[in-house]
Scaffold this motif. Structure first.
Motif, short mmCIF file in Angstrom:
data_model
loop_
_atom_site.label_atom_id
_atom_site.label_comp_id
_atom_site.label_asym_id
_atom_site.label_seq_id
_atom_site.Cartn_x
_atom_site.Cartn_y
_atom_site.Cartn_z
N LYS A 6 0.83 -1.20 0.00
CA LYS A 6 0.00 0.00 0.00
C LYS A 6 0.87 1.25 0.00
O LYS A 6 0.59 2.22 -0.71
N LYS A 8 3.88 1.56 -1.13
CA LYS A 8 4.56 1.67 -2.41
C LYS A 8 3.68 2.34 -3.46
O LYS A 8 4.16 3.08 -4.30
N LYS A 9 2.38 2.10 -3.40
CA LYS A 9 1.46 2.64 -4.40
C LYS A 9 1.00 4.05 -4.08
O LYS A 9 0.45 4.72 -4.93
#
Length: 154
Positions: A6, A8-9
């Motif tokens: 999560k 990372k996005k």
């Protein structure tokens, strides 16, 4: 989805808007008043070179010395990651780093821009040669070869 995926996005919108906004403002200002932006850039460069030029050179030298000390001390043997034997040896790593540095600064930008700049603005050593003429091409290439050697201007 776990927490790492999560994170990372996610986009840091504050940073994105500030940096993107400054970039957009710079482009808009350049479109509407190129001479003013050029003047700002020249004055900023002159200011930083005058007041921080020696500091940056000393800082670069200090960082180089620190890097050598770390490389040849016990910390130079520290392994990063879980690979038992590195995929690339020292010679390959040094070659990759040098080629990357040369390609990023020289090959991508200055290999073309350097000779053109020196063609349009004759280097100080070659005073008396009219800028933008065939006679200015030779000093332009000489100055570029002085900066980059054969591999940067080829």
């Amino acid at each position: 989805m776990d927490d790492r995926a999560k994170k990372k996005k996610q986009v840091d919108w504050v940073t994105f808007i500030i940096s993107g906004g400054l970039l957009v403002l710079f482009v808009i200002a350049s479109v509407f008043n190129e001479k003013l932006v050029g003047k700002w850039i020249s004055e900023s460069f002159t200011f930083t070179a005058k007041y921080f030029g020696a500091f940056w050179q000393v800082l670069l030298l200090v960082m180089f010395v620190i890097g050598l000390i770390l490389a040849f001390s016990k910390y130079g043997q520290v392994r990063l990651g879980k690979i038992e034997r590195p995929e690339n040896g020292n010679f390959r790593w040094i070659a990759m780093i040098l080629c990357t540095l040369l390609a990023s600064g020289g090959g991508v930008f200055w290999a073309a821009a350097g000779p053109m700049y020196h063609y349009l603005t004759t280097p100080p050593l070659f005073t008396g040669i009219e800028e933008g003429t065939m006679a200015a091409a030779f000093p332009a290439m000489a100055q570029s070869y002085l900066h980059w050697g054969l591999h940067g201007v080829g």
